[in-house]
Design a protein around this motif. Structure first.
Motif, short mmCIF file in Angstrom:
data_model
loop_
_atom_site.label_atom_id
_atom_site.label_comp_id
_atom_site.label_asym_id
_atom_site.label_seq_id
_atom_site.Cartn_x
_atom_site.Cartn_y
_atom_site.Cartn_z
N THR A 73 0.83 -1.21 0.20
CA THR A 73 0.77 -0.01 -0.03
C THR A 73 1.12 1.11 0.14
O THR A 73 1.82 1.48 0.81
CB THR A 73 -0.93 0.51 1.12
N LEU A 74 0.42 2.54 -0.51
CA LEU A 74 1.67 3.59 -1.02
C LEU A 74 0.65 4.20 -1.23
O LEU A 74 -0.28 4.19 -2.01
CB LEU A 74 2.21 3.18 -2.50
N VAL A 75 0.81 5.52 -0.38
CA VAL A 75 -0.14 6.53 -0.39
C VAL A 75 -0.21 7.37 -1.08
O VAL A 75 0.81 7.67 -0.94
CB VAL A 75 -0.56 6.89 1.01
N ASP B 224 7.01 11.39 -0.55
CA ASP B 224 7.66 11.63 -0.29
C ASP B 224 7.12 13.60 0.18
O ASP B 224 7.86 14.16 1.60
CB ASP B 224 8.68 11.32 -1.18
N ILE C 221 4.83 12.85 4.17
CA ILE C 221 5.31 11.86 5.35
C ILE C 221 5.95 12.15 6.13
O ILE C 221 6.01 12.61 7.16
CB ILE C 221 5.83 10.09 4.67
N LEU D 17 -2.82 9.71 10.58
CA LEU D 17 -2.41 9.00 8.51
C LEU D 17 -1.66 7.39 8.52
O LEU D 17 -2.81 7.20 7.82
CB LEU D 17 -1.29 10.06 8.08
N VAL E 20 4.18 1.29 8.38
CA VAL E 20 4.75 2.22 9.39
C VAL E 20 5.63 2.69 10.05
O VAL E 20 6.96 2.59 8.99
CB VAL E 20 4.04 1.35 10.61
N SER E 21 5.59 3.80 10.55
CA SER E 21 6.61 4.81 10.27
C SER E 21 7.07 4.65 12.21
O SER E 21 6.35 4.22 13.09
CB SER E 21 6.01 5.94 10.44
N ASP F 72 12.23 -3.06 6.00
CA ASP F 72 11.60 -1.77 5.37
C ASP F 72 13.68 -1.94 4.36
O ASP F 72 13.95 -1.26 5.91
CB ASP F 72 10.85 -0.81 5.33
N ASP F 73 13.87 -1.30 2.76
CA ASP F 73 14.74 -0.42 3.05
C ASP F 73 15.92 -0.85 3.40
O ASP F 73 17.21 -0.22 3.89
CB ASP F 73 14.81 0.82 3.24
N GLU G 226 13.09 -4.56 -3.84
CA GLU G 226 11.97 -4.15 -4.07
C GLU G 226 12.85 -2.73 -5.55
O GLU G 226 14.02 -2.58 -5.55
CB GLU G 226 11.30 -2.98 -3.83
N GLU H 86 13.52 -2.75 -12.08
CA GLU H 86 12.64 -2.05 -12.99
C GLU H 86 13.07 -2.56 -14.45
O GLU H 86 12.38 -1.99 -15.44
CB GLU H 86 14.28 -0.91 -13.53
N PRO I 240 3.09 1.61 -9.23
CA PRO I 240 1.56 1.37 -8.36
C PRO I 240 0.17 1.97 -8.66
O PRO I 240 0.54 2.15 -9.63
CB PRO I 240 1.68 2.54 -7.14
P1 C2E Z 1 9.20 2.55 -0.14
O1 C2E Z 1 8.29 2.06 1.08
O2 C2E Z 1 10.80 2.55 -0.17
O3 C2E Z 1 8.10 2.55 -1.44
C1 C2E Z 1 8.98 2.09 -2.04
C2 C2E Z 1 9.00 3.40 -3.43
O4 C2E Z 1 9.48 3.25 -4.70
C3 C2E Z 1 7.28 4.12 -4.07
O5 C2E Z 1 7.24 5.34 -4.02
C4 C2E Z 1 7.38 3.22 -5.21
O6 C2E Z 1 6.18 3.77 -6.49
C5 C2E Z 1 8.66 3.22 -5.28
N1 C2E Z 1 9.21 1.67 -6.69
C6 C2E Z 1 8.80 0.83 -7.08
N2 C2E Z 1 8.45 0.13 -7.75
C7 C2E Z 1 9.55 1.05 -8.36
C8 C2E Z 1 11.02 0.36 -9.01
O7 C2E Z 1 10.71 -0.34 -9.97
N3 C2E Z 1 12.16 1.88 -9.47
C9 C2E Z 1 11.68 2.55 -8.94
N4 C2E Z 1 12.34 3.89 -8.46
N5 C2E Z 1 10.98 3.14 -7.53
C10 C2E Z 1 10.21 1.93 -7.68
P2 C2E Z 1 6.46 6.19 -3.47
O8 C2E Z 1 5.06 5.19 -3.68
O9 C2E Z 1 6.91 7.16 -3.70
O10 C2E Z 1 6.63 5.63 -2.04
C11 C2E Z 1 7.73 6.57 -1.24
C12 C2E Z 1 7.70 6.38 0.41
O11 C2E Z 1 6.74 6.63 1.05
C13 C2E Z 1 8.08 4.61 0.67
O12 C2E Z 1 9.18 4.14 0.15
C14 C2E Z 1 7.31 4.71 1.55
O13 C2E Z 1 8.79 4.97 2.78
C15 C2E Z 1 6.01 6.06 2.23
N6 C2E Z 1 4.82 5.99 2.29
C16 C2E Z 1 3.98 5.56 1.00
N7 C2E Z 1 2.81 5.59 1.82
C17 C2E Z 1 3.21 5.26 3.30
C18 C2E Z 1 2.40 5.02 4.39
O14 C2E Z 1 0.92 5.11 4.30
N8 C2E Z 1 3.16 5.22 5.46
C19 C2E Z 1 4.66 5.99 6.24
N9 C2E Z 1 4.63 5.66 6.97
N10 C2E Z 1 4.78 5.97 4.85
C20 C2E Z 1 4.79 6.30 3.81
#
Ligand code: C2E
Ligand code: CA
Ligand code: CA
Length: 394
Positions: free
Chosen positions: A171-173, A186, A189, A201, A229-230, A290-291, A347, A350, A374
């Motif tokens: 899930t990506l918000v 980004d 959050i 959130l 989760v944060s 994660d990460d 993750e 590409e 997403p």
């Molecule tokens: P993350 O958890 O590392 O999520 C993966 C990010 O990489 C997502 O960016 C996703 O769209 C992107 N991604 C997916 N596939 C690829 C790929 O093949 N190549 C590249 N370069 N990127 C890819 P997004 O959606 O912009 O989210 C960014 C960050 O925001 C997430 O990183 C996560 O840390 C945070 N985030 C998103 N939703 C939530 C949430 O509901 N709660 C919290 N606490 N953090 C969130």
């Protein structure tokens, strides 16, 4: 489109000019000295749309030149070119990206026409995916977005590397802003964490994700739904109870939820995190680290916290098949995950080369643009059908 070449090697200048002209770039200006190039840009920063720059140059070198581009707020594209070893080239590329320059790629000399064409291909891509990029928001606006239903969950598929089966989604918000359009996480959050809104959130995102998991379950799709989760969620001791309650309300098995916790966040209060994470595991909710690779978690922490899944960060994934140093780091992370009995996820997958490498390395699950970006929940069933067809022809 105007192109600027900066290279102390005259032969390289001629060769690259010819390649660019062959690709249809009619307007190419070449300079042997970076200082002359800077002087040109001083007069008009927007004079060029693309710059190809060598790193090793007498006088002003490539890194100093990059610094000047930043000072002049150069907004065009940049390609780095060098005969230096690949790691130096990569470091310079990282540096440029960290400065928020639009780097298309870093090429090792001698540059082949195919390589150059490959990096320039991206230049034709439409820019500005996120119209709101660079904007900042107030606490009030975000608070209103959370309570006013402006947040929307997107879902990115996770696929088993051996069977090709879609096992779950992350899930990506996003924030559907009434004026700015879709705002990426980004951009808010961090704000939510700093202003104490992250609990609200997360609760909204998690509840939505669980409701969605139920809808998919009723439609016959068994998907594990991951929610980020944060660390700030892991300081309220009632968090596990809240999560368990939401799982119960949604009517899905607890094992269909995975909470993704970023490695670096575990450090701030290890004992508290340990308490909360252990209770979540007792409630049969899965945990993912994660990460992985970007934080500083000690091996002892990895041993102590009962993670089910290890997600290797995307910075170690894309291009891993052709980069020996990435490969070393990737293999080490994968080995660690495996030996600790965790499922391994990569993750940032590409392209097909990434996929093939991960499969042969024995990684369990892949996620990334090669598989799917997403998407909205409603698009998932159709996408799964398309994916199955695509996978059959792999
Ligand atoms: P993350 O958890 O590392 O999520 C993966 C990010 O990489 C997502 O960016 C996703 O769209 C992107 N991604 C997916 N596939 C690829 C790929 O093949 N190549 C590249 N370069 N990127 C890819 P997004 O959606 O912009 O989210 C960014 C960050 O925001 C997430 O990183 C996560 O840390 C945070 N985030 C998103 N939703 C939530 C949430 O509901 N709660 C919290 N606490 N953090 C969130
Ligand atoms: Ca994540
Ligand atoms: Ca990541």
């Amino acid at each position: 489109m105007k192109v600027l070449l900066v290279d102390d090697d005259r032969f390289a200048l001629k060769l690259h000019t010819r390649l660019l002209v062959n690709f249809g770039f009619g307007n190419v200006v070449a300079h042997e000295h970076a200082t002359d190039a800077v002087a040109l840009l001083e007069c008009d920063t927007q004079a060029f749309d693309l710059i190809l720059c060598d790193l090793q140059m007498p006088g002003m070198d490539g890194v100093e030149f990059i610094r000047q581009l930043v000072r002049l707020s150069y907004a065009g594209a940049l390609v780095l070119v060098s005969g230096e070893d690949a790691r130096i080239l990569q470091t310079a590329e990282k540096l440029s990206k960290a400065h928020r320059l639009n780097v298309l790629g870093a090429l090792k000399k001698p540059v082949s026409p195919e390589q150059l064409q490959q990096v320039l291909k991206y230049h034709q891509r439409p820019a500005a995916k996120w119209p709101s990029a660079g904007k900042t928001y107030s606490r009030e606006a975000l608070s209103q977005a959370i309570s006013g239903d402006e947040l929307v969950n997107y879902y990115q598929p996770k696929v088993n590397l051996v069977s090709g089966i879609v096992t779950g989604v992350e899930t990506l918000v996003r924030w559907r802003h009434p004026v700015d359009g879709l705002v990426c996480p980004d951009q808010f959050i961090g704000l939510a964490e700093e202003t104490g809104l992250i609990d609200d959130l997360t609760r909204v995102v998690l509840s939505g994700a669980l409701r969605q998991a139920r809808i998919w379950q009723d439609a016959g799709l068994q998907l594990c739904v991951a929610v980020n989760v944060s660390m700030d969620n892991l300081i309220s001791l009632d968090f596990p109870d809240f999560v368990a309650q939401k799982v119960l309300e949604a009517g899905v098995p607890p094992t269909s939820l995975i909470l993704e916790v970023t490695e670096s966040q575990l450090m701030s209060d290890p004992l508290m995190a340990l308490d909360i994470l252990t209770r979540l595991r007792l409630k049969r909710i899965s945990l993912s680290i994660d990460d992985f690779g970007t934080g500083h978690s000690s091996l002892a922490q990895l041993r102590d916290i009962p993670f089910d899944e290890l997600k290797v960060d995307k910075s170690f994934v894309h291009g891993v098949g052709r980069d020996p140093s990435l490969r070393t780091l990737f293999d080490a992370s994968l080995g660690m995950g495996r030996q600790l009995g965790m499922k391994t996820v990569a993750e940032g997958v590409e392209d097909r080369e990434d996929w093939d490498f991960l499969r042969s390395a024995g990684c369990d699950t892949a996620q990334g643009y090669f598989i799917a970006k997403p998407m909205m929940a409603a698009a998932l069933p159709c996408w799964i059908e398309e994916w199955e067809e695509r996978y059959d022809n792999f």
